[in-house]
Design an enzyme around this catalytic site. Structure first.
Site, PDB file in Angstrom:
ATOM      1  N   ASP A  56      13.169  16.687 -22.085  1.00 10.70           N
ATOM      2  CA  ASP A  56      12.538  15.881 -23.542  1.00 10.70           C
ATOM      3  C   ASP A  56      11.785  16.823 -23.868  1.00 10.70           C
ATOM      4  O   ASP A  56      10.808  17.392 -23.326  1.00 10.70           O
ATOM      5  CB  ASP A  56      11.809  14.609 -22.565  1.00 10.70           C
ATOM      6  CG  ASP A  56      11.553  14.064 -23.780  1.00 10.70           C
ATOM      7  OD1 ASP A  56      11.209  14.040 -24.798  1.00 10.70           O
ATOM      8  OD2 ASP A  56      10.706  12.918 -23.524  1.00 10.70           O
ATOM      9  N   ASN A  83      17.967  23.101 -31.098  1.00  9.57           N
ATOM     10  CA  ASN A  83      18.319  22.003 -31.911  1.00  9.57           C
ATOM     11  C   ASN A  83      18.335  20.014 -32.130  1.00  9.57           C
ATOM     12  O   ASN A  83      18.597  19.441 -33.124  1.00  9.57           O
ATOM     13  CB  ASN A  83      20.025  21.575 -31.696  1.00  9.57           C
ATOM     14  CG  ASN A  83      20.863  20.200 -31.944  1.00  9.57           C
ATOM     15  OD1 ASN A  83      21.075  20.564 -33.094  1.00  9.57           O
ATOM     16  ND2 ASN A  83      21.268  19.746 -30.873  1.00  9.57           N
ATOM     17  N   SER A 134      17.340  23.634 -38.327  1.00  9.99           N
ATOM     18  CA  SER A 134      16.262  22.683 -39.698  1.00  9.99           C
ATOM     19  C   SER A 134      17.195  21.427 -40.232  1.00  9.99           C
ATOM     20  O   SER A 134      17.773  20.608 -39.916  1.00  9.99           O
ATOM     21  CB  SER A 134      15.465  23.703 -40.585  1.00  9.99           C
ATOM     22  OG  SER A 134      15.194  22.997 -41.356  1.00  9.99           O
ATOM     23  N   TYR A 148      10.954  12.919 -42.628  1.00 13.39           N
ATOM     24  CA  TYR A 148      11.753  12.863 -41.875  1.00 13.39           C
ATOM     25  C   TYR A 148      11.644  14.637 -42.059  1.00 13.39           C
ATOM     26  O   TYR A 148      12.120  15.869 -41.898  1.00 13.39           O
ATOM     27  CB  TYR A 148      13.174  12.359 -42.721  1.00 13.39           C
ATOM     28  CG  TYR A 148      13.980  13.893 -41.755  1.00 13.39           C
ATOM     29  CD1 TYR A 148      14.048  13.933 -40.225  1.00 13.39           C
ATOM     30  CD2 TYR A 148      14.926  14.505 -42.258  1.00 13.39           C
ATOM     31  CE1 TYR A 148      15.448  14.829 -39.530  1.00 13.39           C
ATOM     32  CE2 TYR A 148      16.634  15.573 -41.805  1.00 13.39           C
ATOM     33  CZ  TYR A 148      16.582  15.423 -40.625  1.00 13.39           C
ATOM     34  OH  TYR A 148      16.938  16.351 -40.253  1.00 13.39           O
ATOM     35  N   LYS A 152      10.468  18.780 -41.218  1.00 12.96           N
ATOM     36  CA  LYS A 152      11.230  19.791 -41.236  1.00 12.96           C
ATOM     37  C   LYS A 152      10.622  20.956 -41.890  1.00 12.96           C
ATOM     38  O   LYS A 152      11.300  22.364 -41.787  1.00 12.96           O
ATOM     39  CB  LYS A 152      12.780  19.465 -41.644  1.00 12.96           C
ATOM     40  CG  LYS A 152      13.633  18.649 -40.804  1.00 12.96           C
ATOM     41  CD  LYS A 152      14.119  19.497 -38.974  1.00 12.96           C
ATOM     42  CE  LYS A 152      15.238  18.163 -38.784  1.00 12.96           C
ATOM     43  NZ  LYS A 152      15.465  19.797 -37.246  1.00 12.96           N
ATOM     44  N   THR A 183      28.000  13.016 -37.262  1.00 12.81           N
ATOM     45  CA  THR A 183      27.531  12.951 -35.855  1.00 12.81           C
ATOM     46  C   THR A 183      26.581  11.569 -35.667  1.00 12.81           C
ATOM     47  O   THR A 183      26.768  10.624 -36.612  1.00 12.81           O
ATOM     48  CB  THR A 183      26.202  13.854 -35.677  1.00 12.81           C
ATOM     49  OG1 THR A 183      25.392  13.630 -36.988  1.00 12.81           O
ATOM     50  CG2 THR A 183      27.061  15.224 -36.200  1.00 12.81           C
TER      51      THR A 183
HETATM   52  O1  NJP Z   1      21.876  13.914 -34.280  1.00 15.28           O
HETATM   53  P1  NJP Z   1      22.318  12.975 -33.137  1.00 15.28           P
HETATM   54  P2  NJP Z   1      22.449  15.871 -34.277  1.00 15.28           P
HETATM   55  N1  NJP Z   1      14.248  15.602 -26.498  1.00 15.28           N
HETATM   56  O2  NJP Z   1      21.875  11.686 -33.145  1.00 15.28           O
HETATM   57  C1  NJP Z   1      18.774  14.865 -29.091  1.00 15.28           C
HETATM   58  C2  NJP Z   1      19.289  17.711 -37.619  1.00 15.28           C
HETATM   59  N2  NJP Z   1      20.364  17.404 -38.930  1.00 15.28           N
HETATM   60  O3  NJP Z   1      23.412  16.020 -33.644  1.00 15.28           O
HETATM   61  O4  NJP Z   1      19.219  11.463 -27.004  1.00 15.28           O
HETATM   62  C3  NJP Z   1      15.294  15.888 -26.434  1.00 15.28           C
HETATM   63  O5  NJP Z   1      24.010  13.288 -32.972  1.00 15.28           O
HETATM   64  C4  NJP Z   1      20.056  13.720 -28.168  1.00 15.28           C
HETATM   65  O6  NJP Z   1      19.257  13.865 -27.228  1.00 15.28           O
HETATM   66  P3  NJP Z   1      19.757  11.821 -25.924  1.00 15.28           P
HETATM   67  C5  NJP Z   1      19.115  17.407 -37.178  1.00 15.28           C
HETATM   68  O7  NJP Z   1      17.417  17.202 -37.199  1.00 15.28           O
HETATM   69  C6  NJP Z   1      21.283  16.839 -38.596  1.00 15.28           C
HETATM   70  O8  NJP Z   1      23.608  15.893 -35.828  1.00 15.28           O
HETATM   71  O9  NJP Z   1      18.200  12.817 -25.549  1.00 15.28           O
HETATM   72  N3  NJP Z   1      16.301  15.520 -26.810  1.00 15.28           N
HETATM   73  C7  NJP Z   1      20.895  13.872 -28.932  1.00 15.28           C
HETATM   74  O10 NJP Z   1      21.538  15.358 -28.463  1.00 15.28           O
HETATM   75  C8  NJP Z   1      18.203  17.677 -35.276  1.00 15.28           C
HETATM   76  O11 NJP Z   1      18.049  19.245 -35.530  1.00 15.28           O
HETATM   77  C9  NJP Z   1      21.680  16.388 -40.026  1.00 15.28           C
HETATM   78  O12 NJP Z   1      21.038  12.001 -25.859  1.00 15.28           O
HETATM   79  C10 NJP Z   1      16.424  14.982 -28.414  1.00 15.28           C
HETATM   80  C11 NJP Z   1      20.696  14.960 -30.840  1.00 15.28           C
HETATM   81  O13 NJP Z   1      19.437  15.370 -30.242  1.00 15.28           O
HETATM   82  C12 NJP Z   1      20.496  17.922 -35.314  1.00 15.28           C
HETATM   83  O14 NJP Z   1      20.678  18.620 -37.059  1.00 15.28           O
HETATM   84  C13 NJP Z   1      21.703  17.291 -40.599  1.00 15.28           C
HETATM   85  C14 NJP Z   1      14.935  14.569 -28.186  1.00 15.28           C
HETATM   86  C15 NJP Z   1      20.797  14.625 -31.666  1.00 15.28           C
HETATM   87  O15 NJP Z   1      21.993  13.955 -32.166  1.00 15.28           O
HETATM   88  C16 NJP Z   1      20.980  17.772 -34.428  1.00 15.28           C
HETATM   89  O16 NJP Z   1      20.986  16.198 -34.705  1.00 15.28           O
HETATM   90  C17 NJP Z   1      20.452  18.491 -41.302  1.00 15.28           C
HETATM   91  C18 NJP Z   1      13.871  14.556 -27.344  1.00 15.28           C
HETATM   92  N4  NJP Z   1      13.549  13.912 -27.589  1.00 15.28           N
HETATM   93  C19 NJP Z   1      20.194  18.270 -39.817  1.00 15.28           C
HETATM   94  N5  NJP Z   1      15.300  13.255 -29.448  1.00 15.28           N
HETATM   95  C20 NJP Z   1      22.982  15.354 -40.111  1.00 15.28           C
HETATM   96  N6  NJP Z   1      23.470  15.068 -39.089  1.00 15.28           N
HETATM   97  O17 NJP Z   1      23.418  14.184 -41.070  1.00 15.28           O
HETATM   98  C21 NJP Z   1      16.307  13.629 -29.944  1.00 15.28           C
HETATM   99  O18 NJP Z   1      20.676  18.895 -42.146  1.00 15.28           O
HETATM  100  N7  NJP Z   1      17.421  14.357 -28.933  1.00 15.28           N
END
Ligand code: NJP
Length: 272
Positions: A56, A83, A134, A148, A152, A183
């Protein structure tokens, strides 16, 4: 020789695709999220170069333990992909103070925790690459995305300066600003929404929620393509300081630059 990658947020979405792409490229991957089992399931089960760990990112001590365990076992961390993150979506006044702080706790302070845990190992070897995910929302903000975006924008400001501090020590940095990616990001599994009802915003909030519901699952950006591009860039000696991924992100970023140029010119003209 295989490089050692450490990826946060690898249980789903972009992080999972980056972990998979790095594995396919022959790298050793330490993939993390809050549940190690979820990471293992997401990234390909018992792959012999995959090491799934629970992390975490809001837990600074846990980040140090993961960094120590990784370097003890593999001797180095060549690439960190910072990420993990999520979005508080909605109008600013509909969020409690606790929700706003949670947004920063994960997206900014959590991301800093991981960098702070790993940078000393990279400094020691005068080598490494830090990839920070980011967002276009780190460059441009709009109604419904204020909280949000604030987190960022903070990541952008921090990493733009930190990258310059690291460069003379042999550590490269890449800031990634994706557009909208398919995602779980907009899904209730990941996103949170403002909980305070304010009649003045009710209609606009309803429209915003319906935009989010419609966009969820239909985003134009393919996380696999972005993951492949990150793995390709990481294999090069020189990396750009930024990767703005997707036509949508490039349009929004370009419009922001145009607007800033106009405002700079107007400010100069107003000075007389
Ligand atoms: O999102 P999602 P993305 N400690 O929800 C983990 C940025 N972004 O892949 O919940 C550790 O499918 C969570 O893990 P868990 C966005 O801001 C996205 O799209 O623990 N992990 C999951 O693996 C982010 O920085 C878009 O199972 C934590 C993951 O984060 C990055 O892309 C557009 C956690 C989230 O997977 C990846 O997001 C953009 C914690 N406290 C930027 N909290 C877009 N998708 O449109 C969450 O411009 N996680």
């Amino acid at each position: 020789m295989a490089q050692v990658w450490l990826v946060t947020g690898a249980s789903r979405g972009l992080g999972r695709e980056i972990a998979r792409a790095a594995l396919e490229a022959g790298e050793t991957v330490v993939a993390t999220a809050r549940s190690a089992d979820a990471v293992r399931d997401a990234c390909g089960g018992q792959h012999d170069r995959l090491h799934a760990l629970a992390l975490d990112i809001t837990d600074a001590e846990a980040a140090c333990s993961v960094a120590a365990e990784t370097t003890e076992r593999f001797g180095a961390i060549d690439v960190l992909v910072n990420n993990a993150g999520y979005a508080e979506l909605g109008f600013f006044e509909t969020f409690t103070d606790a929700a706003v702080r949670r947004q920063f706790e994960v997206n900014l302070f959590g991301t800093m925790n991981v960098a702070r845990a790993i940078a000393p190992h990279m400094r020691e070897r005068r080598s490494g690459l830090i990839v920070t995910i980011s967002s276009f929302s780190g460059l441009v903000s709009s109604g419904g995305g204020a909280v949000y975006s604030a987190s960022k924008f903070a990541v952008e400001g921090w990493m733009e300066g930190f990258a310059q501090e690291l460069a003379p020590l042999g550590i490269r940095s890449l800031l990634v600003e994706p557009g909208m990616l398919r995602t779980d990001f907009m899904d209730q599994k990941s996103a949170s929404f403002g909980s305070i009802h304010i009649p003045d915003y009710a209609e606009a909030v309803a429209q915003y929620r319906s935009f989010v519901n419609g966009a969820n699952g239909n985003q134009p950006g393919d996380p696999k393509r972005l993951a492949a591009q990150i793995v390709m860039l990481a294999s090069q000696g020189e990396v750009p300081s930024r990767l703005i991924f997707g036509d949508d992100a490039r349009q929004w970023a370009g419009a922001k630059v145009d607007q800033l140029r106009q405002e700079i010119a107007q400010s100069a003209a107003d000075r007389g």
